[in-house]
Design a protein around this motif. Structure first.
Motif: not given
Length: 717
Positions: A629, A617, A595
């Motif tokens: 997300y 990411a 991330a």
């Protein structure tokens, strides 16, 4: 960290520079202990780019976001757009760099340079997010552009005069100095090619060992570096734009290293024109190799870095550690290259300029082999120094206290860059210089070279003086950009007035006070660099000055051995430094999503609306397919989507959190963001952007539940 000598083994170097990764079960049996530069790839990139993308003037090659626009001219006329597209394609290619390149994201940062340019320039960069400390960044950079034609050229031509200062003669010099139609093989592209090779060495090394960068790795093209300021220096607008606008202000996103590759290839271990004989008539030779300039963030304030903000002093510990690590890496690189090449290097073209004492005479086709890569050579020809002139792209970064260095080869005339034997006369050492192989690159070519404004000081000058006594006025005029002195003592300025000749010389008034004292008799010259008729920053000239031949024995696309070695050595030790535990580092390859996000603007000091981009990411396999997300903006609101925009209710130091999921696995990242210049300190968050176990569990739980979405809108890409 102890300094390493040539006697150390490569394995010992690896232990000193890089932490051992606990699990390397997936490492290839042929995995190297340190990154290894593919010098053939390095040279082929330099050859291909320099022979395909000429001139490269940003802001004058059409809109960069629309390559099909008719203002995008042919790459043989202005290859700026095409070079950027090629570079981004290379750095994101898994074919070129191995599977870890799938974690790389290319992005553009457009800005408008000064001087009336119609189109944007671009600080393009490629980003690979770190696995365990993504909040800290390592930046590897070079500049891609060339010097544009000075707009004064029109006025100079229109005068109808052949005067060398203001007329058509000056216009011819301006056109020559612009590198119009040139390749920029030395001046710009050598550094770009070296960064590509360093990046490739790192990514292949990680893949061989089943590892991955700890910290976020960035590679950038710092654009608009070659416009000229009134004092004759290059404007470095791209590096200034990056340092002023793209460095986050909070605890995450800080840069632990800035590594700048400048003009390379005319540096150690290459000899002048491939020989120790050419530059003098000393029996037995006597001229050593080119010098390598390694300029690091200064250990303390100096005349180039006054440190009014206290940034250098405040980051003294990290800067000191950089000096230690950099010295260790340079020594390790010498040891590695010495072992590879049997501590020797060829002098490919053993010619003396007047052929007296040429050895052998006539040339037999067999080049002498000379000792190289020793610890003594490293200390003499590649020392690590504090930056004391702030002339390159490093200035904007070093001034902010970021640990880093610039590495480059010959640029001006001095005893380092033209290291004559002690027995060579001062008259020979003081012969005029011209820019030949690259813009601002100078070489001793003998007496009578036609250069505008060549004179010397007639009396000593002190630091702070604005008036200099010169021995003669030769084509000097009000408005000229000049340089005084040579080497590390060189200064640049602009003439505002010229007095009357007298017994002690002619007084010349400068626009700004001198930073340092200068002795009587040092050069005082117009900063025109290249005289009438001399162009040619081409790959064949770069080979010629490094190795004595326009290319290697196997054809035009092959390097001379000396040029190859001169490019390879700094690339090798830089890649070893980057891999070190204090910088990109290495850790086990992730098994969960990585991330990471960045914001627009990077510094939202005067806005409440911020765009958050998680397009960096990746899943554990390097793809972005199937990722989810989840955003927590730290103000009680949430959102989903790869790229979102959020408007905060007022000034706040927001602790923004991101969870990226796939198949029940999650990657997390946070960044504390000062929105609209809030009062008070930043939240107490880890600079790496990591979480406590409790924070991780809470964020993952919220992401799994979806969370309420408010005050956020997904941005289409």
């Amino acid at each position: 960290m102890l300094l390493l000598t040539a006697a150390l083994s490569t394995a010992a170097v690896a232990v000193a520079l890089t932490s051992t990764v606990a699990s390397r079960a997936s490492a290839s049996p042929s995995a190297h202990e340190t990154p290894v530069v593919d010098v053939d790839h390095l040279y082929q990139e330099l050859y291909g780019m320099s022979s395909s993308y000429s001139y490269r003037i940003s802001g004058a090659d059409g809109p960069p976001d629309d390559p099909s626009n008719p203002f995008n001219v042919a790459p043989t006329v202005n290859g700026w757009q095409e070079l950027f597209a090629h570079w981004k394609g290379q750095l994101t290619s898994t074919t070129v760099n191995g599977p870890l390149a799938s974690f790389a994201t290319a992005s553009d940062h457009y800005f408008r340079r000064t001087g009336g340019y119609r189109f944007d320039s671009d600080d393009a960069e490629v980003t690979i997010p770190g696995a365990t400390c993504p909040g800290q960044r390592v930046l590897l950079a070079a500049h891609p552009d060339e010097a544009p034609v000075n707009p004064d050229v029109v006025d100079e031509i229109n005068t109808g005069s052949t005067n060398g200062v203001t007329g058509f003669g000056a216009a011819r010099r301006e056109i020559t100095d612009s590198n119009l139609g040139n390749e920029g093989a030395y001046d710009g592209l050598s550094g770009v090619a070296v960064t590509e090779a360093e990046y490739q060495a790192l990514l292949r090394w990680y893949d061989e060992n089943g590892t991955y960068p700890k910290r976020t790795l960035k590679v950038a093209l710092l654009d608009a570096s070659r416009g000229k300021t009134p004092d004759g220096l290059f404007s470095r607008e791209g590096s200034k734009y990056y340092a002023d606008n793209l460095l986050p202000a909070g605890p995450q996103g800080q840069y632990v290293l800035f590594a700048n590759m400048d003009s390379l290839g005319l540096d150690y271990p290459a000899y002048h024109l491939g020989t120790q004989y050419y530059w003098n008539n000393i029996t037995g030779g006597g001229v050593p190799p080119w010098f390598t300039f390694i300029k690091a963030t200064p250990s303390a304030p100096n005349s180039a870095y006054h440190d009014a903000s206290g940034a250098i002093t405040g980051n003294a510990a990290a800067i000191s550690q950089l000096h230690t690590n950099l010295q260790s890496a340079v020594s390790a690189g010498f040891a590695e290259q010495g072992a590879k090449y049997a501590f020797s290097s060829p002098a490919e073209n053993p010619l003396k300029y007047n052929q007296t004492g040429q050895a052998p005479n006539p040339y037999s086709g067999s080049a002498p082999v000379l000792p190289a890569y020793s610890a003594a050579d490293q200390a003499k020809f590649s020392p690590v120094r504090d930056d004391t002139d702030a002339l390159e792209d490093e200035q904007a970064f070093f001034a902010k206290g970021i640990p880093g260095f610039t590495v480059s080869g010959v640029k001006n005339t001095n005893v380092d860059e033209n290291p004559y034997a002690a027995s060579v006369s001062d008259a020979v050492k003081a012969t005029p210089v011209i820019g030949y192989a690259g813009n601002q690159t100078t070489f001793q070519l003998g007496g009578g070279t036609p250069v505008a404004g060549m004179t010397t000081t007639a009396a000593p000058v002190a630091a702070g003086d604005t008036n200099v006594k010169v021995a003669a006025v030769v084509n000097l005029a009000v408005g000229n950009a000049i340089f005084i002195d040579r080497g590390s003592d060189i200064e640049y300025d602009q003439i505002t007035a010229i007095g009357t000749a007298g017994a002690t010389g002619t007084g010349v008034t400068l626009a700004t006070p001198l930073k340092a004292a200068h002795a009587s008799g040092v050069p005082f010259n117009v900063n025109q660099v290249q005289p009438i008729g001399f162009t040619g920053d081409t790959i064949d000239h770069l080979n010629y000055f490094a190795g004595g031949a326009p290319h290697g024995p196997d054809g035009a696309s092959q390097p001379t051995e000396e040029l190859k070695r001169a490019l390879e050595l700094p690339a090798q030790w830089t890649s070893m430094l980057l891999a070190g535990d204090d910088y990109a580092g290495s850790t086990a390859k992730p098994t969960t999503p990585v991330a990471y996000f960045e914001t627009t603007p990077a510094k939202p000091a005067s806005t409440l609306t911020v765009t958050f981009d998680a397009g960096f990411a990746r899943a554990a396999d390097g793809s972005s397919d199937g990722l989810t997300y989840y955003w927590d903006f730290g103000d009680g609101t949430h959102a989903t989507g790869k790229t979102v925009s959020h408007t905060f209710s007022g000034p706040v130091y927001a602790d923004v959190k991101l969870a990226v999921g796939k198949g029940g696995s999650w990657g997390l990242y946070r960044q504390a963001l000062p929105v609209d210049s809030p009062a008070g300190p930043a939240p107490a968050t880890n600079p790496c952007g990591t979480f406590t176990p409790g924070e991780s569990a809470a964020l993952i739980q919220a992401a799994q539940n979806g969370g309420p979405a408010a005050k956020a809108e997904e941005v289409s890409r």
